[in-house]
Each structure stands twice: as C-alpha cells, then as structure tokens.
Scaffold this motif. Structure first.
Motif, mmCIF file in Angstrom:
data_model
loop_
_atom_site.group_PDB
_atom_site.id
_atom_site.type_symbol
_atom_site.label_atom_id
_atom_site.label_comp_id
_atom_site.label_asym_id
_atom_site.label_seq_id
_atom_site.Cartn_x
_atom_site.Cartn_y
_atom_site.Cartn_z
ATOM 1 N N GLY A 82 0.801 -1.216 0.000
ATOM 2 C CA GLY A 82 0.000 0.000 0.000
ATOM 3 C C GLY A 82 0.837 1.271 0.000
ATOM 4 O O GLY A 82 0.425 2.298 -0.550
ATOM 5 N N ALA A 83 2.027 1.212 0.603
ATOM 6 C CA ALA A 83 2.902 2.389 0.639
ATOM 7 C C ALA A 83 3.318 2.776 -0.771
ATOM 8 O O ALA A 83 3.312 3.965 -1.142
ATOM 9 C CB ALA A 83 4.128 2.103 1.500
ATOM 10 N N ALA A 84 3.659 1.779 -1.594
ATOM 11 C CA ALA A 84 4.055 2.041 -2.981
ATOM 12 C C ALA A 84 2.857 2.508 -3.810
ATOM 13 O O ALA A 84 2.978 3.403 -4.651
ATOM 14 C CB ALA A 84 4.663 0.780 -3.598
ATOM 15 N N LEU A 127 -3.794 -6.566 -0.199
ATOM 16 C CA LEU A 127 -5.038 -5.785 -0.228
ATOM 17 C C LEU A 127 -5.233 -5.034 1.086
ATOM 18 O O LEU A 127 -5.664 -3.879 1.097
ATOM 19 C CB LEU A 127 -6.247 -6.698 -0.479
ATOM 20 C CG LEU A 127 -6.323 -7.376 -1.846
ATOM 21 C CD1 LEU A 127 -7.555 -8.269 -1.905
ATOM 22 C CD2 LEU A 127 -6.367 -6.348 -2.978
ATOM 23 N N ARG A 128 -4.908 -5.694 2.196
ATOM 24 C CA ARG A 128 -5.046 -5.050 3.509
ATOM 25 C C ARG A 128 -4.181 -3.793 3.571
ATOM 26 O O ARG A 128 -4.620 -2.738 4.043
ATOM 27 C CB ARG A 128 -4.659 -6.029 4.608
ATOM 28 C CG ARG A 128 -4.833 -5.452 6.027
ATOM 29 C CD ARG A 128 -4.414 -6.452 7.087
ATOM 30 N NE ARG A 128 -5.222 -7.649 7.046
ATOM 31 C CZ ARG A 128 -4.737 -8.899 7.024
ATOM 32 N NH1 ARG A 128 -3.436 -9.107 7.035
ATOM 33 N NH2 ARG A 128 -5.543 -9.932 6.986
ATOM 34 N N SER A 129 -2.951 -3.900 3.082
ATOM 35 C CA SER A 129 -2.041 -2.758 3.076
ATOM 36 C C SER A 129 -2.553 -1.648 2.159
ATOM 37 O O SER A 129 -2.492 -0.462 2.507
ATOM 38 C CB SER A 129 -0.644 -3.219 2.631
ATOM 39 O OG SER A 129 0.249 -2.125 2.602
ATOM 40 N N MET A 130 -3.098 -2.023 1.000
ATOM 41 C CA MET A 130 -3.651 -1.018 0.086
ATOM 42 C C MET A 130 -4.816 -0.276 0.736
ATOM 43 O O MET A 130 -4.899 0.954 0.672
ATOM 44 C CB MET A 130 -4.097 -1.669 -1.227
ATOM 45 C CG MET A 130 -2.948 -1.996 -2.160
ATOM 46 S SD MET A 130 -3.507 -2.722 -3.738
ATOM 47 C CE MET A 130 -4.490 -1.382 -4.430
ATOM 48 N N ARG A 131 -5.712 -1.019 1.361
ATOM 49 C CA ARG A 131 -6.865 -0.389 2.029
ATOM 50 C C ARG A 131 -6.396 0.582 3.111
ATOM 51 O O ARG A 131 -6.928 1.683 3.254
ATOM 52 C CB ARG A 131 -7.767 -1.458 2.672
ATOM 53 C CG ARG A 131 -8.629 -2.233 1.693
ATOM 54 C CD ARG A 131 -9.266 -3.430 2.383
ATOM 55 N NE ARG A 131 -10.067 -3.030 3.529
ATOM 56 C CZ ARG A 131 -11.360 -2.704 3.464
ATOM 57 N NH1 ARG A 131 -11.992 -2.731 2.311
ATOM 58 N NH2 ARG A 131 -12.026 -2.358 4.548
ATOM 59 N N PHE A 139 -11.553 0.214 -4.698
ATOM 60 C CA PHE A 139 -10.753 0.133 -5.916
ATOM 61 C C PHE A 139 -11.099 -1.195 -6.590
ATOM 62 O O PHE A 139 -11.742 -2.067 -5.989
ATOM 63 C CB PHE A 139 -9.250 0.246 -5.615
ATOM 64 C CG PHE A 139 -8.737 -0.675 -4.532
ATOM 65 C CD1 PHE A 139 -8.384 -1.987 -4.805
ATOM 66 C CD2 PHE A 139 -8.593 -0.209 -3.224
ATOM 67 C CE1 PHE A 139 -7.917 -2.829 -3.799
ATOM 68 C CE2 PHE A 139 -8.124 -1.045 -2.211
ATOM 69 C CZ PHE A 139 -7.789 -2.355 -2.504
ATOM 70 N N PHE A 140 -10.708 -1.330 -7.852
ATOM 71 C CA PHE A 140 -11.013 -2.555 -8.601
ATOM 72 C C PHE A 140 -10.039 -3.662 -8.226
ATOM 73 O O PHE A 140 -8.899 -3.409 -7.840
ATOM 74 C CB PHE A 140 -10.927 -2.289 -10.112
ATOM 75 C CG PHE A 140 -12.003 -1.379 -10.626
ATOM 76 C CD1 PHE A 140 -13.227 -1.885 -11.052
ATOM 77 C CD2 PHE A 140 -11.798 -0.003 -10.692
ATOM 78 C CE1 PHE A 140 -14.226 -1.043 -11.520
ATOM 79 C CE2 PHE A 140 -12.791 0.848 -11.164
ATOM 80 C CZ PHE A 140 -14.005 0.323 -11.583
ATOM 81 N N ARG A 141 -10.524 -4.906 -8.369
ATOM 82 C CA ARG A 141 -9.651 -6.064 -8.128
ATOM 83 C C ARG A 141 -9.834 -7.057 -9.267
ATOM 84 O O ARG A 141 -10.954 -7.278 -9.732
ATOM 85 C CB ARG A 141 -10.014 -6.787 -6.818
ATOM 86 C CG ARG A 141 -9.871 -5.892 -5.571
ATOM 87 C CD ARG A 141 -11.235 -5.456 -5.081
ATOM 88 N NE ARG A 141 -11.174 -4.467 -4.000
ATOM 89 C CZ ARG A 141 -10.981 -4.768 -2.724
ATOM 90 N NH1 ARG A 141 -10.811 -6.016 -2.367
ATOM 91 N NH2 ARG A 141 -10.953 -3.818 -1.821
ATOM 92 N N ALA A 142 -8.725 -7.630 -9.694
ATOM 93 C CA ALA A 142 -8.743 -8.774 -10.606
ATOM 94 C C ALA A 142 -8.202 -9.937 -9.789
ATOM 95 O O ALA A 142 -7.006 -10.000 -9.491
ATOM 96 C CB ALA A 142 -7.885 -8.508 -11.831
#
Length: 199
Positions: A82-84, A127-131, A139-142
């Motif tokens: 998520g930081a990146a 995903l947890r880090s992105m959230r 956001f979208f997920r594939a």
C-alpha cells in the motif's frame, strides 16, 4: 480523461519471482510486454513503473479513445504494498476508484477469475495494506484463482513456493487471460468485462 493505475501485487526479488503469490507481477509484466514498454525504477517511487496507454486496440494503443495507464510492481514486500500504491497515486494524481489490484486468490479454484469493485481484503496482506494506505477499499480487483493448498500444506508455504514445472504452461495461459480481462475492464467497463471473464 483520468489515468489508471494497474498494480500487480507480489514480492520483489528472484526468490519470489516464480511463486503463486507473484501472479500479479506476472500479469503486469504481460501487459508491459503487450505495450512494448519497459518498466523503470523512478527515484522515490518504491516500485517499478511502466507508463503506457490502452485503447480498443489494446495496450500500447493510440487514438482518440486511448487512456493513460501506469503499471506498478511495488518494490516493498507484499504486506507493505500500500505504501508504494499510495506514492504512485499521489505522484500520478490517480484516485483509488481508478486503481486495479491484480492478485492471487486462495478461495477461487485455479483458473477461476473474478473482476470486482470494492470489498474486504479476505486475508490478503497486499489488499489489507492497500486499504490501509489509500484509506478505502473502493478500488477494482482482478482476483486470480490459485486454489487451496493440497492436504495439510500451510497456505503461506503454498503461495510462496515456486509454481511446479508441470503447471507453468497452464499458468502462462491464465496470466494471458487475466491480462485480457484487465484490458477489457479499462476499455469496456466493469460490467462488460465481468460478463466476459468472471467464472
């Protein structure tokens, strides 16, 4: 027209390059190859980046309908992805609703694919880090199905072990299909892409 950020989730370095947990990186590499544009490592970005466009003709396409796309492979480990992502969103001025995370999914059988918008992280550290860093799950997920580990094999061991030689061709086919689905999502929209690719 707003730009898109497609994030391939994975772990950096050769140790993890051919593991199931790195299918997001593999899809990002496939999209960059289609665009014929290499990844670069901009200073301070915390990830490898490929800037291109997508049009009805596909990645690298040109024309009035071409949309700007940034492909990102974080150089942080999965649990810090998520930081990146947040850094790239800020730098390229991309809102979370124009972010697509491509990731492995234990709860889908191998070969299953699901495109969706929003939702929880389902135990996925990337995903947890992105959230956490984006402040939203919108956001979208594939979601690339890799299936559950056989027998009593630990899930972490399963996702971090190299893909067996016997399955590499099958994975190559699926990675290409997920790349097709991401392309469709950006060009046609979620509903059309779901109708074509969700299984």
């Amino acid at each position: 027209m707003a730009a898109w950020l497609v994030v391939g989730l994975g772990n950096p370095g050769p140790t993890y390059a051919s593991t199931r947990h790195n299918v997001g990186f593999m899809v990002a590499d496939e999209l960059a190859a289609r665009a014929r544009t290499p990844f670069t490592a901009p200073r301070g970005m915390r990830g490898d980046v490929c800037e291109t466009r997508v049009a009805a003709s596909g990645f690298g396409g040109v024309g009035a309908d071409a949309q700007r796309v940034v492909l990102l492979k974080p150089r942080t480990f999965m649990n810090e992805s998520g930081a990146a992502v947040a850094k790239a969103c800020a730098f390229f001025k991309i809102d979370p609703d124009h972010v697509v995370a491509v990731h492995d999914e234990l709860d889908l059988d191998f070969g299953q694919l699901r495109l969706k918008f929003g939702g929880g992280d389902n135990g996925h550290n990337g995903l947890r880090s992105m959230r956490s860093h984006l402040g939203t799950g919108d956001f979208f997920r594939a979601r690339f199905g890799i299936g559950r580990p056989p027998g009593r094999q630990d899930a972490a061991d399963f996702v971090l072990r190299p893909i067996p030689a016997s399955l590499r061709e099958d994975y190559a086919v699926e990675i290409s299909r997920v790349a097709d689905a991401v392309e469709a999502l950006l060009v046609e929209g979620l509903t059309s892409a779901q109708n074509r690719f969700n299984s």
